[in-house]
Enzyme design. Structure first.
Site, PDB file in Angstrom:
ATOM      1  N   ASN A   1       0.892  -1.168   0.000  1.00  0.00           N
ATOM      2  CA  ASN A   1       0.000   0.000   0.000  1.00  0.00           C
ATOM      3  C   ASN A   1       0.926   1.213   0.000  1.00  0.00           C
ATOM      4  O   ASN A   1       1.545   1.534   1.012  1.00  0.00           O
ATOM      5  CB  ASN A   1      -0.877   0.013   1.258  1.00  0.00           C
ATOM      6  CG  ASN A   1      -1.899  -1.109   1.243  1.00  0.00           C
ATOM      7  OD1 ASN A   1      -2.303  -1.586   0.183  1.00  0.00           O
ATOM      8  ND2 ASN A   1      -2.311  -1.555   2.424  1.00  0.00           N
TER       9      ASN A   1
ATOM     10  N   GLU B   1      -8.079  -2.920  -2.881  1.00  0.00           N
ATOM     11  CA  GLU B   1      -8.234  -2.228  -1.593  1.00  0.00           C
ATOM     12  C   GLU B   1      -7.851  -0.747  -1.696  1.00  0.00           C
ATOM     13  O   GLU B   1      -7.140  -0.215  -0.841  1.00  0.00           O
ATOM     14  CB  GLU B   1      -7.422  -2.939  -0.504  1.00  0.00           C
ATOM     15  CG  GLU B   1      -7.874  -4.385  -0.296  1.00  0.00           C
ATOM     16  CD  GLU B   1      -7.180  -5.115   0.845  1.00  0.00           C
ATOM     17  OE1 GLU B   1      -6.051  -4.754   1.193  1.00  0.00           O
ATOM     18  OE2 GLU B   1      -7.790  -6.065   1.379  1.00  0.00           O
TER      19      GLU B   1
ATOM     20  N   ARG C   1     -15.705 -13.489  -3.135  1.00  0.00           N
ATOM     21  CA  ARG C   1     -14.322 -13.006  -3.102  1.00  0.00           C
ATOM     22  C   ARG C   1     -13.333 -14.103  -3.506  1.00  0.00           C
ATOM     23  O   ARG C   1     -12.321 -13.834  -4.127  1.00  0.00           O
ATOM     24  CB  ARG C   1     -14.023 -12.478  -1.695  1.00  0.00           C
ATOM     25  CG  ARG C   1     -12.602 -12.060  -1.486  1.00  0.00           C
ATOM     26  CD  ARG C   1     -12.465 -11.281  -0.200  1.00  0.00           C
ATOM     27  NE  ARG C   1     -11.056 -11.152   0.152  1.00  0.00           N
ATOM     28  CZ  ARG C   1     -10.619 -10.486   1.200  1.00  0.00           C
ATOM     29  NH1 ARG C   1     -11.466  -9.868   2.012  1.00  0.00           N
ATOM     30  NH2 ARG C   1      -9.330 -10.406   1.456  1.00  0.00           N
TER      31      ARG C   1
ATOM     32  N   ASP D   1      -7.546 -14.891   1.870  1.00  0.00           N
ATOM     33  CA  ASP D   1      -6.579 -13.969   2.465  1.00  0.00           C
ATOM     34  C   ASP D   1      -5.814 -14.578   3.635  1.00  0.00           C
ATOM     35  O   ASP D   1      -6.085 -14.238   4.791  1.00  0.00           O
ATOM     36  CB  ASP D   1      -7.313 -12.697   2.928  1.00  0.00           C
ATOM     37  CG  ASP D   1      -6.362 -11.532   3.145  1.00  0.00           C
ATOM     38  OD1 ASP D   1      -5.153 -11.717   2.991  1.00  0.00           O
ATOM     39  OD2 ASP D   1      -6.842 -10.432   3.467  1.00  0.00           O
TER      40      ASP D   1
ATOM     41  N   GLU E   1       2.547 -16.441  -2.809  1.00  0.00           N
ATOM     42  CA  GLU E   1       2.797 -15.505  -1.711  1.00  0.00           C
ATOM     43  C   GLU E   1       2.309 -16.119  -0.405  1.00  0.00           C
ATOM     44  O   GLU E   1       1.135 -16.467  -0.268  1.00  0.00           O
ATOM     45  CB  GLU E   1       2.072 -14.191  -2.009  1.00  0.00           C
ATOM     46  CG  GLU E   1       2.315 -13.110  -0.974  1.00  0.00           C
ATOM     47  CD  GLU E   1       1.595 -11.800  -1.306  1.00  0.00           C
ATOM     48  OE1 GLU E   1       1.761 -11.262  -2.415  1.00  0.00           O
ATOM     49  OE2 GLU E   1       0.838 -11.323  -0.447  1.00  0.00           O
TER      50      GLU E   1
ATOM     51  N   GLU F   1      -0.489 -12.385  10.704  1.00  0.00           N
ATOM     52  CA  GLU F   1      -1.699 -11.557  10.786  1.00  0.00           C
ATOM     53  C   GLU F   1      -2.900 -12.348  11.308  1.00  0.00           C
ATOM     54  O   GLU F   1      -3.597 -11.906  12.212  1.00  0.00           O
ATOM     55  CB  GLU F   1      -2.009 -10.974   9.404  1.00  0.00           C
ATOM     56  CG  GLU F   1      -3.290 -10.161   9.376  1.00  0.00           C
ATOM     57  CD  GLU F   1      -3.571  -9.534   8.017  1.00  0.00           C
ATOM     58  OE1 GLU F   1      -2.781  -9.733   7.080  1.00  0.00           O
ATOM     59  OE2 GLU F   1      -4.600  -8.834   7.903  1.00  0.00           O
TER      60      GLU F   1
ATOM     61  N   GLU G   1      -5.396 -23.861  14.705  1.00  0.00           N
ATOM     62  CA  GLU G   1      -6.605 -24.092  13.897  1.00  0.00           C
ATOM     63  C   GLU G   1      -7.744 -24.619  14.772  1.00  0.00           C
ATOM     64  O   GLU G   1      -8.901 -24.240  14.608  1.00  0.00           O
ATOM     65  CB  GLU G   1      -6.274 -25.107  12.796  1.00  0.00           C
ATOM     66  CG  GLU G   1      -7.436 -25.425  11.879  1.00  0.00           C
ATOM     67  CD  GLU G   1      -7.093 -26.479  10.832  1.00  0.00           C
ATOM     68  OE1 GLU G   1      -6.230 -27.343  11.108  1.00  0.00           O
ATOM     69  OE2 GLU G   1      -7.691 -26.444   9.740  1.00  0.00           O
TER      70      GLU G   1
ATOM     71  N   TRP H   1     -16.451  -6.667   3.129  1.00  0.00           N
ATOM     72  CA  TRP H   1     -15.182  -7.290   2.755  1.00  0.00           C
ATOM     73  C   TRP H   1     -15.304  -8.672   2.119  1.00  0.00           C
ATOM     74  O   TRP H   1     -14.298  -9.270   1.735  1.00  0.00           O
ATOM     75  CB  TRP H   1     -14.255  -7.358   3.986  1.00  0.00           C
ATOM     76  CG  TRP H   1     -13.877  -5.997   4.476  1.00  0.00           C
ATOM     77  CD1 TRP H   1     -14.460  -5.307   5.500  1.00  0.00           C
ATOM     78  CD2 TRP H   1     -12.869  -5.141   3.947  1.00  0.00           C
ATOM     79  NE1 TRP H   1     -13.869  -4.075   5.647  1.00  0.00           N
ATOM     80  CE2 TRP H   1     -12.881  -3.948   4.707  1.00  0.00           C
ATOM     81  CE3 TRP H   1     -11.933  -5.261   2.911  1.00  0.00           C
ATOM     82  CZ2 TRP H   1     -12.017  -2.879   4.457  1.00  0.00           C
ATOM     83  CZ3 TRP H   1     -11.061  -4.201   2.670  1.00  0.00           C
ATOM     84  CH2 TRP H   1     -11.114  -3.036   3.424  1.00  0.00           C
TER      85      TRP H   1
END
Ligand code: GCV
Length: 712
Positions: free
Chosen positions: A234, A317, A367, A396, A418, A424, A544, A574
């Protein structure tokens, strides 16, 4: 060589390790001095020249100064040595044992190799008599060979050690830093950073600690990483300037990392011609825009000749992109690729493109489908120096997602996977969550069906021309680099898997343990090793168990993404929904009745995912909306599975904390304390997850736990 010469040469070549007054400023991670004991006690001859050979020289000299070994650099003397590190094209030496070792290396290569070339980064290790030889075609290979010897410790000098040849499977092994130059009002200095500030930037300026950047380069080289991008994808106003006015700041980082074979890349704004160049447009088909990128890129290479290339998040985004001009992602990526091509650079163009203004009631927009829908029709249109960078899953970076179908659908495009080393969605470096087994599962996934080509094959590509492996970094200016000391293992594991995506993650973890807690300096090395394996090996699955169930994802607090909040994202824009109600839970992504996402896979998996009966349990709620009483392949019902896994997850975390206590007094107290603190938080947070999830689903379903445990 006579005695006098020897003394003189020793003074010249035997470099003392610089004194470090009050000890290391930061934790040495997996390169504590003790890890170099075996190497440093040997007689070592280094033969060859170059910047990275000087790095090897420095490493070996420091190890020898500390542990009593000796080192010679490119001499023609006749000395007895234990280890030769040599470039293959370096001149012959009048030293029979060294030349015999080199010959053994060459013979091993002829036997093991395909045509004898080791490439820019490979090396061969072989024994001849009492000597170990490490040969490489290029200085980077020698550096990687040196770190291999460090990892092997005494085993590198075992007379029975058979010859071995190593070459990275992937050409580019890259970390993306989501570091902001100026502190972002919401995201801070490092977006999704859990280890303090940035090691590069502080409050709008370079942090100015290039020693730390060099130390970082050393850690990365030792696990095989060879590229980094130094700013957030970003790209805000201050960060955009790194491409032009503030290029000098990037060049300083590149200078610090070059001795470790690491090339620097930059995340750029697609709108740069407008925001930096003052042009009225950033249209990729506009001639003035093309000329602007060409001239700007030329200036980048004038300043940083080995610059790696650009990284772009476009039309995602809120970031600008080619859609503004009615162009597509191939037009956008090719514009930058054209500017980079004359200099040998690449553009990493992210496939993370989706509608982030969704209406949750609209069940037709999914999405998960977005990257495929945007990119697959463009296959074959990207220039050869474009790498399309695809998040490993379709949504994501969740704890569990299916592997992105894009990776099986663009055979004429260079694709990179990736990963997210920064945690996160996996505990934010407050929880132990060792991600090696998860990444390995992704890399071993065979999208065309069992026994077929794997994701590792896709990113390797023909003749290693695939897009490679990329991960979002987890490092900050924290004294332990990664906040949680055990999260260092994720960084190390990423590098080692990028070098060889087929390696066993448990073996990699074992390597990390041996380096970080060297047995020679550990009171009970076996107890330490066993305890760390017990805590870490299965920690991703434990995580998990106590978080969002059966692949449904999210259920985290909006914004910071830490801690449970079942409906936190449910009615937002989202596109990350679970659709739980009184009857059932999950997202119908089948072709028959859902969004059709399952049909984006090649036939084998399309069929498996299509039906709740054949869908693997761990992904059931990703692909299907089912009643709570639905019986899983395991034999349990969905609702009972939710209860059981959440109780089990908390018990496992409690056991982790107990096991850690067995290491009191065994390891560096500062590491012990930091981990102990974080385990307390993990137990607290896992308990909160358990209670929130169990209570929510108990209330929604009305089905009691068949074992009668406490559900509030
Ligand atoms: C850099 C997720 C994260 C964002 C991140 C984005 C991306 O949405 O929450 O912080 O932005 O992924 O990968 O670009």
């Amino acid at each position: 060589m006579n005695a006098e010469e020897s003394v003189e040469l020793e003074q010249l070549m035997f470099v003392e390790e610089p004194m470090r007054g009050d000890g290391p400023r930061v934790h040495p991670a997996w390169l504590p001095p003790e890890a170099f004991r075996s190497l440093g006690a040997r007689r070592i001859l280094l033969h060859g020249e170059g910047l990275l050979v000087d790095t090897v020289l420095d490493e070996v000299s420091r190890a020898c100064a500390r542990y009593g070994g000796r080192m010679w650099h490119s001499p023609s003397w006749d000395v007895d040595v234990d280890l030769v590190l040599a470039l293959r094209d370096a001149a012959e030496l009048p030293n029979p044992s060294v030349e015999a070792a080199r010959a053994a290396g060459e013979a091993a290569l002829a036997e093991l190799g395909d045509g004898g070339s080791l490439g820019d980064e490979g090396f061969v290790l072989a024994r001849a008599g009492d000597v170990t030889a490490v040969l490489a075609d290029a200085p980077a290979g020698l550096l990687y060979g040196l770190f291999h010897v460090v990892r092997l410790c005494a085993a590198a000098f075992d007379p029975a050690r058979p010859p071995e040849r190593h070459r990275p499977a992937l050409r580019r092994r890259m970390l993306n830093h989501w570091d902001n130059v100026a502190v972002h009002p919401v995201m801070g200095q490092v977006e999704r950073g859990y280890a303090g500030g940035s090691i590069f930037w502080r409050d709008g300026r370079p942090r100015g600690d290039l020693a730390r950047v060099r130390e970082y380069g050393r850690l990365l080289a030792s696990c095989g990483v060879n590229a980094i991008s130094v700013n957030n994808v970003n790209v805000a106003r201050t960060e955009a300037l790194l491409l032009t006015e503030r290029l000098g700041d990037v060049a300083e980082i590149a200078d610090a990392l070059r001795p470790y074979g690491i090339r620097v890349h930059l995340a750029v704004s697609f709108a740069a011609p407008v925001v930096l160049g003052g042009l009225p447009t950033a249209d990729p088909r506009d001639e003035t825009v093309r000329a602007w990128w060409a001239a700007t890129t030329r200036r980048v290479y004038d300043r940083i000749p080995d610059f790696g290339g650009y990284l772009v998040k476009a039309d995602s985004e809120g970031q600008p992109g080619p859609f503004t001009y009615g162009r597509d992602h191939a037009d956008g990526a090719n514009l930058l690729a054209e500017a980079l091509a004359p200099h040998g650079g690449v553009v990493h163009w992210r496939a993370f493109v989706y509608n982030h203004q969704q209406d949750w009631r609209d069940r037709s927009t999914d999405r998960a489908r977005a990257a495929y829908d945007h990119f697959v029709p463009l296959d074959g249109r990207f220039r050869t120096n474009v790498v399309v960078q695809v998040k490993f899953g379709p949504v994501d970076f969740q704890t569990r997602e299916p592997v992105s179908p894009v990776l099986a659908a663009m055979p004429a495009t260079r694709l990179a996977v990736e990963l997210q080393v920064t945690q996160e969605y996996t505990g934010q470096q407050r929880h132990v969550c060792h991600l090696g087994p998860w990444w390995s599962e992704v890399l071993r996934f065979a999208p065309w069906g069992p026994g077929g080509r794997t994701i590792a094959d896709v990113v390797t590509g023909e003749a290693a021309a695939g897009g490679g492996l990329v991960a979002v970094a987890n490092v900050g200016d924290d004294v332990f680099w990664t906040g949680h000391p055990l999260a260092q293992a994720n960084l190390y594991t990423f590098g080692r898997l990028a070098w060889d995506p087929r390696r066993d993650p448990t073996a990699i973890l074992d390597e990390w343990i041996t380096l970080t807690f060297p047995p020679s300096a550990t009171a009970d090395a076996e107890l330490v090793r066993r305890t760390l394996h017990e805590i870490m090996d299965d920690s991703w699955r434990t995580y998990e168990r106590y978080t969002a169930p059966l692949g449904v994802g999210f259920m985290v607090n909006p914004g910071d993404h830490y801690g449970p909040n079942v409906d936190g994202y449910e009615y937002t824009r989202w596109g990350t929904y679970h659709f739980a109600d009184r009857d059932g839970v999950g997202v119908d992504r089948s072709r028959a009745s859902g969004t059709g996402f399952a049909g984006q896979y090649p036939p084998y998996w399309a069929q498996v995912y299509e039906s709740p009966e054949s869908c693997p349990d761990e992904l059931l709620l990703f692909f299907h909306h089912v009643p709570y009483g639905h019986v899983l392949r395991s034999g349990s019902t969905v609702i009972q599975h939710i209860y059981d896994t959440h109780f089990a997850g908390v018990e496992e975390v409690t056991a982790m904390r107990r096991r850690w206590q067995a290491l009191t007094g065994m390891i560096d107290p500062s590491v012990y304390e930091r981990v102990a603190e974080r385990l307390d938080e993990q137990v607290r947070c896992a308990t909160e997850w358990r209670d929130q999830i169990n209570t929510y689903f108990f209330r929604a379903s009305g089905v009691p736990d068949e074992r009668g445990r406490d559900i509030h």
